[in-house]
Scaffold this active site. Sequence first.
Site, PDB file in Angstrom:
ATOM      1  N   ARG A 120      14.740 -12.622 -35.682  1.00 44.87           N
ATOM      2  CA  ARG A 120      13.564 -12.068 -34.999  1.00 44.87           C
ATOM      3  C   ARG A 120      13.798 -10.598 -34.654  1.00 44.87           C
ATOM      4  NH1 ARG A 120       8.718 -13.814 -35.470  1.00 44.87           N
ATOM      5  NH2 ARG A 120       9.437 -15.922 -35.030  1.00 44.87           N
ATOM      6  N   GLU A 123      13.381  -8.716 -37.798  1.00 48.97           N
ATOM      7  CA  GLU A 123      11.956  -8.620 -38.098  1.00 48.97           C
ATOM      8  C   GLU A 123      11.303  -7.498 -37.292  1.00 48.97           C
ATOM      9  OE1 GLU A 123       8.586 -11.983 -38.693  1.00 48.97           O
ATOM     10  OE2 GLU A 123       9.326 -11.810 -36.644  1.00 48.97           O
ATOM     11  N   SER A 146      23.177   7.490 -34.949  1.00 47.57           N
ATOM     12  CA  SER A 146      24.501   6.941 -35.199  1.00 47.57           C
ATOM     13  C   SER A 146      24.614   5.520 -34.653  1.00 47.57           C
ATOM     14  CB  SER A 146      25.571   7.818 -34.539  1.00 47.57           C
ATOM     15  OG  SER A 146      26.847   7.210 -34.643  1.00 47.57           O
TER      16      SER A 146
END
Length: 204
Positions: A120, A123, A146
């Site tokens: 998730r 996503e 970074s």
Amino acid sequence: MLTRRLWSKSPSLSARWFRSPQHGRAFSALTPDGKEALVSRLLTAKESSGLSFDEIAAKLGLTNLNAAQLFFNQAQLKDATAEKLAALIPGIAKEDLKLMKMAPFRSFDPAIVQEPTVYRLNEAVFHYGQAVKAIVNERCGDGIMSAIDLYSRIDTVTGVHGEQRVVITLSGKFLPYIEQHADQDMSVLPKTVKVQSTPSKKKK
């Protein structure tokens, strides 16, 4: 998995030790099984202490994610912090503290992407990725954030409807892409340097 194949010839060996000629410090290359065993011992010691990652982090003076990374052998334990950790969690063996102080082989089990919390999060990053890049470029220029010079932590807050909400902070140094000027490229040997071959001695 490539790493596992490389180590499969020595299944009884859990770690190999090396010493860097540049820095004079040892670093380890744990086998996948060796790293998994180390992490298991560290998490067992943590559970026995009864302390949470937040509590450990507060005692060590680290962010909670950095403290947690130590127990998953994803971050190096520094000398000053090692003394505090040994006193805080005496269940960690001295040999394991030594392993934690080596430069770790940072890796992850590919199966972790199947875990709902992780996929998730992936996503969310992919879904907002273009917008994140656009705003970073607008504010900082052409470059990236970074993941090494990075402060990270997890917090929770209460929403306006009384619900618990998770806050993930990633504070990374901005790294600009450079324009590659040829006269500043130190990887190129000066044209005045010539490699001289040793003349071969003639047989008498």
